[in-house]
Design an enzyme around this catalytic site. Structure first.
Site, mmCIF file in Angstrom:
data_model
loop_
_atom_site.group_PDB
_atom_site.id
_atom_site.type_symbol
_atom_site.label_atom_id
_atom_site.label_comp_id
_atom_site.label_asym_id
_atom_site.label_seq_id
_atom_site.Cartn_x
_atom_site.Cartn_y
_atom_site.Cartn_z
ATOM 1 N N HIS A 1 3.623 -5.217 3.520
ATOM 2 C CA HIS A 1 3.615 -5.773 4.872
ATOM 3 C C HIS A 1 3.170 -7.228 4.821
ATOM 4 O O HIS A 1 2.412 -7.624 3.934
ATOM 5 C CB HIS A 1 2.637 -5.015 5.777
ATOM 6 C CG HIS A 1 2.988 -3.594 5.998
ATOM 7 N ND1 HIS A 1 3.989 -3.191 6.847
ATOM 8 C CD2 HIS A 1 2.465 -2.461 5.463
ATOM 9 C CE1 HIS A 1 4.065 -1.875 6.846
ATOM 10 N NE2 HIS A 1 3.152 -1.407 6.008
ATOM 11 N N GLU B 1 0.217 -5.101 11.358
ATOM 12 C CA GLU B 1 0.936 -4.627 10.180
ATOM 13 C C GLU B 1 2.404 -5.038 10.260
ATOM 14 O O GLU B 1 3.025 -5.371 9.257
ATOM 15 C CB GLU B 1 0.813 -3.101 10.092
ATOM 16 C CG GLU B 1 1.393 -2.509 8.843
ATOM 17 C CD GLU B 1 1.110 -1.032 8.731
ATOM 18 O OE1 GLU B 1 -0.010 -0.667 8.342
ATOM 19 O OE2 GLU B 1 2.025 -0.244 9.029
ATOM 20 N N HIS C 1 -1.146 -10.393 -1.906
ATOM 21 C CA HIS C 1 -0.271 -10.009 -3.006
ATOM 22 C C HIS C 1 -0.909 -8.974 -3.930
ATOM 23 O O HIS C 1 -0.618 -8.928 -5.121
ATOM 24 C CB HIS C 1 0.218 -11.237 -3.780
ATOM 25 C CG HIS C 1 1.236 -12.009 -3.002
ATOM 26 N ND1 HIS C 1 0.886 -12.912 -2.025
ATOM 27 C CD2 HIS C 1 2.584 -11.972 -3.032
ATOM 28 C CE1 HIS C 1 1.987 -13.417 -1.499
ATOM 29 N NE2 HIS C 1 3.033 -12.859 -2.079
ATOM 30 N N HIS D 1 4.894 0.290 -0.476
ATOM 31 C CA HIS D 1 5.670 -0.660 0.318
ATOM 32 C C HIS D 1 4.726 -1.769 0.782
ATOM 33 O O HIS D 1 3.514 -1.628 0.692
ATOM 34 C CB HIS D 1 6.318 0.036 1.526
ATOM 35 C CG HIS D 1 5.329 0.594 2.482
ATOM 36 N ND1 HIS D 1 4.572 1.728 2.212
ATOM 37 C CD2 HIS D 1 4.928 0.159 3.699
ATOM 38 C CE1 HIS D 1 3.766 1.974 3.225
ATOM 39 N NE2 HIS D 1 3.952 1.029 4.153
ATOM 40 N N HIS E 1 0.846 -1.191 0.000
ATOM 41 C CA HIS E 1 0.000 0.000 0.000
ATOM 42 C C HIS E 1 0.885 1.245 0.000
ATOM 43 O O HIS E 1 2.103 1.155 0.125
ATOM 44 C CB HIS E 1 -0.973 0.009 1.192
ATOM 45 C CG HIS E 1 -0.325 0.193 2.533
ATOM 46 N ND1 HIS E 1 -0.979 0.748 3.610
ATOM 47 C CD2 HIS E 1 0.914 -0.096 2.990
ATOM 48 C CE1 HIS E 1 -0.183 0.783 4.655
ATOM 49 N NE2 HIS E 1 0.972 0.261 4.309
ATOM 50 N N CYS F 1 6.038 6.123 4.405
ATOM 51 C CA CYS F 1 4.895 5.297 4.001
ATOM 52 C C CYS F 1 4.066 5.931 2.885
ATOM 53 O O CYS F 1 3.091 5.346 2.436
ATOM 54 C CB CYS F 1 4.017 4.964 5.208
ATOM 55 S SG CYS F 1 4.845 3.859 6.364
#
Length: 150
Positions: free
Chosen positions: A31, A136, A75, A29, A16, A25
């Protein structure tokens, strides 16, 4: 009969970016998310029911959460539809990548609200969504509780 809480954990990988954010952020990137889903209800007491003694079959809960959250998010790249990354999102989509455009900033807080709505809509009325915990990272998570949202 006693109310019992049942929890199942799910994992998925999602990328996201936070539109307008003032830190790293803001860039795309990913998680390794962990989602704990807790429902509450009374165990089935009918001895003729194959699910006797269960609040919900863990397999049934798995089916609901996978179809509503995990299979969609795993994904994929989730972006606010107002993001300046919209051209990149369109390019990625046209190249066959899973891109999810949402009406909210894709923070853990907003994602868990979205997940709660999706999961609740598929539960049998005798079973209530009690809480969600979305990790997260290993040290950061957002929680949603039904009791906070009445």
């Amino acid at each position: 009969m006693a109310k019992i809480r049942i929890t199942k954990q799910f994992t998925f990988e999602t990328a996201h970016a936070l539109y307008g954010y003032d830190g790293k952020c803001r860039n795309i990137h990913g998680h390794s998310y962990k989602l704990d889903v807790t429902v509450i209800g009374e165990p089935i007491t009918d001895m003729d029911n194959v699910k006797c003694g269960m609040v919900i079959d863990f397999g049934d809960l798995k089916y609901i959460v996978k179809s509503q959250v995990v299979d969609k998010m795993d994904h994929a790249i989730i972006l606010n539809k107002e993001t300046p990354h919209i051209e990149l999102a369109q390019t990625l989509k046209s190249s066959g990548h899973d891109v999810i455009l949402v009406d909210y900033q894709p923070t853990s807080e907003n994602m868990v609200i979205d997940f709660a709505k999706s999961i609740q809509s598929k539960l049998d009325p005798t079973i209530k969504l009690h809480s969600l915990k979305l990790r997260e990272t290993g040290t950061a998570f957002a929680e949603w509780f039904a009791s906070d949202n009445v």
